[in-house]
Design an enzyme around this catalytic site. Structure first.
Site, short mmCIF file in Angstrom:
data_model
loop_
_atom_site.label_atom_id
_atom_site.label_comp_id
_atom_site.label_asym_id
_atom_site.label_seq_id
_atom_site.Cartn_x
_atom_site.Cartn_y
_atom_site.Cartn_z
N ARG A 41 27.69 11.60 32.33
CA ARG A 41 26.42 11.15 31.76
C ARG A 41 25.38 11.05 32.87
NH1 ARG A 41 26.90 5.73 28.82
NH2 ARG A 41 28.22 7.01 27.50
N GLY A 46 28.89 6.33 37.97
CA GLY A 46 30.00 7.27 38.02
C GLY A 46 29.52 8.69 38.21
N CYS A 47 28.45 9.05 37.54
CA CYS A 47 27.86 10.39 37.65
C CYS A 47 27.40 10.63 39.08
CB CYS A 47 26.70 10.51 36.67
SG CYS A 47 25.51 11.79 37.04
N THR A 48 26.72 9.66 39.65
CA THR A 48 26.20 9.79 41.01
C THR A 48 27.34 9.91 42.02
OG1 THR A 48 24.23 8.54 40.40
CG2 THR A 48 24.73 8.71 42.75
#
Length: 69
Positions: A41, A46-48
Site C-alpha cells: 500500500r 511497511g511500504c517504505t
C-alpha cells in the site's frame, strides 16, 4: 485484478517505464531473471521499508543478472 501469491506465474503486462519506454514482461521471458517488485500500500511504514530494502539490494540483483521491475 486477481491476487498473486508467492510462486504464482506473473500475468503478462505492458507498462511505461520511468523513461517513458514501453516495457513488456514477455520481453524478458526465457532471457533474463526478473524480480517483480510489488508493495502492499502507498504511504505506509511497511511500504517504505520494503521499497528501501529493494533500493539497497538493487546492485546485488543486477550483479546476479536480474532485472528489477
Amino acid at each position: 485484478m486477481p491476487t498473486i501469491n508467492v510462486g504464482d506465474q506473473a500475468p503478462h503486462f505492458e507498462l511505461a517505464s520511468h523513461s517513458g519506454k514501453s516495457l513488456k514482461l514477455a520481453d524478458y521471458l526465457g532471457k533474463q531473471v526478473v524480480v517483480l517488485y510489488f508493495y502492499p500500500r502507498d504511504n505506509t511504514p511497511g511500504c517504505t521499508t520494503q521499497a528501501c530494502s529493494f533500493r539497497d539490494a538493487y546492485e546485488d540483483f543486477v550483479k546476479a543478472g536480474a532485472v528489477v521491475i
